[in-house]
Design a protein around this motif. Structure first.
Motif, PDB file in Angstrom:
ATOM      1  N   GLU A   1     -20.548  15.800  69.139  1.00 36.44           N
ATOM      2  CA  GLU A   1     -20.232  14.732  68.257  1.00 36.44           C
ATOM      3  C   GLU A   1     -19.128  14.097  69.394  1.00 36.44           C
ATOM      4  O   GLU A   1     -18.335  13.342  68.343  1.00 36.44           O
ATOM      5  N   ASN A   2     -19.093  13.554  70.098  1.00 32.07           N
ATOM      6  CA  ASN A   2     -18.673  13.534  70.956  1.00 32.07           C
ATOM      7  C   ASN A   2     -19.312  11.571  71.559  1.00 32.07           C
ATOM      8  O   ASN A   2     -20.025  12.124  71.824  1.00 32.07           O
ATOM      9  N   MET A   3     -18.176  10.773  71.419  1.00 31.53           N
ATOM     10  CA  MET A   3     -19.385  10.027  72.335  1.00 31.53           C
ATOM     11  C   MET A   3     -19.022   9.113  73.697  1.00 31.53           C
ATOM     12  O   MET A   3     -18.085   9.789  73.956  1.00 31.53           O
ATOM     13  N   TYR A   4     -19.924   9.354  74.469  1.00 31.48           N
ATOM     14  CA  TYR A   4     -20.230   9.057  75.457  1.00 31.48           C
ATOM     15  C   TYR A   4     -20.992   7.470  76.340  1.00 31.48           C
ATOM     16  O   TYR A   4     -21.798   6.851  75.360  1.00 31.48           O
ATOM     17  N   ARG A   5     -20.742   7.127  77.576  1.00 30.47           N
ATOM     18  CA  ARG A   5     -20.846   5.888  77.913  1.00 30.47           C
ATOM     19  C   ARG A   5     -21.758   6.448  79.109  1.00 30.47           C
ATOM     20  O   ARG A   5     -20.815   6.753  79.980  1.00 30.47           O
ATOM     21  N   ILE A   6     -22.749   6.043  79.486  1.00 29.81           N
ATOM     22  CA  ILE A   6     -23.982   6.114  80.490  1.00 29.81           C
ATOM     23  C   ILE A   6     -24.317   4.592  80.949  1.00 29.81           C
ATOM     24  O   ILE A   6     -24.205   4.186  80.759  1.00 29.81           O
ATOM     25  N   TYR A   7     -23.714   5.316  82.903  1.00 26.43           N
ATOM     26  CA  TYR A   7     -23.337   4.449  83.567  1.00 26.43           C
ATOM     27  C   TYR A   7     -24.703   4.724  84.211  1.00 26.43           C
ATOM     28  O   TYR A   7     -24.929   5.049  85.003  1.00 26.43           O
TER      29      TYR A   7
ATOM     30  N   LYS B   1     -32.412  15.215  70.793  1.00 25.69           N
ATOM     31  CA  LYS B   1     -32.688  13.991  70.719  1.00 25.69           C
ATOM     32  C   LYS B   1     -31.793  13.781  70.181  1.00 25.69           C
ATOM     33  O   LYS B   1     -30.877  14.048  68.883  1.00 25.69           O
ATOM     34  N   SER B   2     -30.934  11.784  70.917  1.00 31.07           N
ATOM     35  CA  SER B   2     -30.198  11.965  69.935  1.00 31.07           C
ATOM     36  C   SER B   2     -30.437  10.415  69.754  1.00 31.07           C
ATOM     37  O   SER B   2     -30.936   9.904  70.262  1.00 31.07           O
ATOM     38  N   TYR B   3     -29.569  10.129  68.606  1.00 31.30           N
ATOM     39  CA  TYR B   3     -30.123   9.202  68.199  1.00 31.30           C
ATOM     40  C   TYR B   3     -28.982   7.386  69.349  1.00 31.30           C
ATOM     41  O   TYR B   3     -28.020   7.978  69.062  1.00 31.30           O
ATOM     42  N   PHE B   4     -29.475   6.626  68.896  1.00 31.08           N
ATOM     43  CA  PHE B   4     -28.414   5.868  69.754  1.00 31.08           C
ATOM     44  C   PHE B   4     -29.344   4.194  68.970  1.00 31.08           C
ATOM     45  O   PHE B   4     -29.918   4.151  68.481  1.00 31.08           O
TER      46      PHE B   4
ATOM     47  N   THR C   1     -25.422  -0.363  81.115  1.00 31.67           N
ATOM     48  CA  THR C   1     -25.048   0.987  80.570  1.00 31.67           C
ATOM     49  C   THR C   1     -25.553   1.134  78.632  1.00 31.67           C
ATOM     50  O   THR C   1     -25.969   0.928  78.752  1.00 31.67           O
ATOM     51  N   ILE C   2     -25.232   2.551  78.479  1.00 36.10           N
ATOM     52  CA  ILE C   2     -26.078   3.009  76.922  1.00 36.10           C
ATOM     53  C   ILE C   2     -24.059   3.164  76.187  1.00 36.10           C
ATOM     54  O   ILE C   2     -23.597   4.666  76.828  1.00 36.10           O
ATOM     55  N   LEU C   3     -24.589   3.293  75.544  1.00 38.46           N
ATOM     56  CA  LEU C   3     -23.201   4.409  74.549  1.00 38.46           C
ATOM     57  C   LEU C   3     -23.773   4.937  73.396  1.00 38.46           C
ATOM     58  O   LEU C   3     -24.759   4.314  72.742  1.00 38.46           O
ATOM     59  N   VAL C   4     -23.583   6.213  73.362  1.00 37.01           N
ATOM     60  CA  VAL C   4     -23.640   7.265  72.449  1.00 37.01           C
ATOM     61  C   VAL C   4     -23.353   8.399  72.530  1.00 37.01           C
ATOM     62  O   VAL C   4     -22.694   8.555  73.466  1.00 37.01           O
ATOM     63  N   SER C   5     -23.750   9.218  71.212  1.00 38.37           N
ATOM     64  CA  SER C   5     -23.037  10.483  70.593  1.00 38.37           C
ATOM     65  C   SER C   5     -23.872  11.072  70.978  1.00 38.37           C
ATOM     66  O   SER C   5     -25.439  11.740  70.548  1.00 38.37           O
ATOM     67  N   ILE C   6     -22.990  12.643  71.106  1.00 36.46           N
ATOM     68  CA  ILE C   6     -24.261  13.745  71.636  1.00 36.46           C
ATOM     69  C   ILE C   6     -24.130  14.231  69.801  1.00 36.46           C
ATOM     70  O   ILE C   6     -23.158  14.613  69.526  1.00 36.46           O
TER      71      ILE C   6
END
Length: 351
Positions: free
Chosen positions: A57-63, A79-82, A91-96
């Protein structure tokens, strides 16, 4: 006119150059995907600091590289919604997701694009345990308390206040422990690899008679002595205790319930802590004026320390052959015959 055209041409070239430079550094525009995706690092979205583990439930940025055509993202095969508008080529901004496993999982972060798949090691940290309830809400030393909740994997300890309990059994959703000695009232703490959680409700008495103050509606009786219900000289827990001075031999301290009836069937025992200050011999603990029948449990009080007692409400020494329906009063009588006996009473209640 010729000079004006030259000047306008130079302006156009300058604007075009600025626009080209601006677009070259802006990844939000049309992206050129040159091959399979690559993940370089992951950061916390809140402060963009690099991390190698995630928390649900935390948000992360994938580089990375070639991320613009991202179709799916997985954390530990979940599978995670983005939001596609938060995806660029680098970059991708996504939450676990909340349901992502953290125990016995693949420990992988996977990004799937139209051009391929990128995978890196990225374990999910175990969250802190969650305590939903425990039962019974009060019990004596050695009795079993069942704690119900979730995320109990990797259990390290269970404590009643600061006292560690013996763990009898545990699963991911239920723990059974033995109540430690000397526990009157305290919160329960469950510690796992994911952290420590405190119960919302305190474990202890089902009915408190004295805990810094005598229960509202209870009356005070007794003979040949005096009581101070706000004593601070010797206190087991909290701010106050009851100081009882027995002026004559065989005098008695007495308190009684003047409020709603207390059905005996709702309780199993009386718990009380007594500190012996001076000239203390044996005390007789009786209930419901049954001391008139020479009934009562003998309490051997050691001077200079707190003594914890648990008196069963079905002890024949306490009730004889009587069939009691309600709990109405307590008498603690001095039996040594000594005068000027001093004791302190604290943490008195029913369990």
């Amino acid at each position: 006119m010729k000079n004006i055209k030259i000047i306008l041409g130079l302006v156009f070239l300058t604007i075009s150059s600025i626009g080209f430079i601006s677009c070259e550094g802006d990844d939000s525009g049309p992206a050129t995907v040159d091959g399979p995706p690559v993940i370089n690092r992951v950061t916390l979205a809140i402060n963009d600091s690099t991390t190698t583990v995630g928390l649900r439930e935390n948000m992360y940025r994938i580089y990375g590289e070639n991320l613009a055509t991202t179709k799916e993202i997985y954390f530990n095969d979940t599978k995670s919604y983005f939001n596609p508008t938060l995806v660029t080529n680098t970059t991708i901004l996504v939450s676990i997701p909340k349901e992502t496993p953290y125990f016995d999982a693949s420990d992988e972060l996977k990004v799937v694009t139209s051009e391929g798949v990128a995978v890196i090691d990225f374990p999910i940290e175990q969250p802190a345990p969650e305590i939903d309830s425990f039962s019974p809400v009060a019990a004596g030393a050695g009795e079993i308390v069942t704690i119900v909740g979730s995320i109990f994997e990797g259990l390290e300890s269970v404590r009643f206040g600061e006292t560690e309990a013996v763990i009898v059994s545990s699963t991911s959703t239920e723990i059974q422990v033995e109540v430690p000695e000397g526990i009157v009232q305290s919160y329960i703490f469950v510690e796992t690899l994911g952290g420590v959680t405190q119960s919302e409700q305190a474990f202890g008495f089902k009915f408190v008679i004295y805990d810094d103050a005598l229960k509202e509606g209870w009356w005070v009786g007794g003979w040949d002595g005096s009581e101070d219900f706000e004593n601070t000289e010797q206190v087991k827990r909290g701010d106050f205790s009851i100081k009882r001075i027995y002026n004559g031999g065989y005098s008695g301290f007495q308190i009684g319930n003047g409020g709603a009836p207390l059905p005996i069937s709702d309780y199993s025992a009386v718990k009380v802590s007594i500190y012996g200050e001076q000239n203390v011999g044996n005390l007789r603990f009786s209930i419901n004026a049954l001391n008139e029948q020479e009934l009562g449990v003998i309490l051997q009080v050691e001077e200079g320390q707190w003594n914890d007692f648990e008196i069963s409400l079905d002890d024949p020494a306490l009730i004889g052959e009587n069939e009691l329906e309600v709990f109405s009063q307590i008498v603690i009588q001095e039996l040594s015959g000594n005068s000027n006996v001093i004791i302190y009473i604290d943490d008195l209640g029913l369990i």
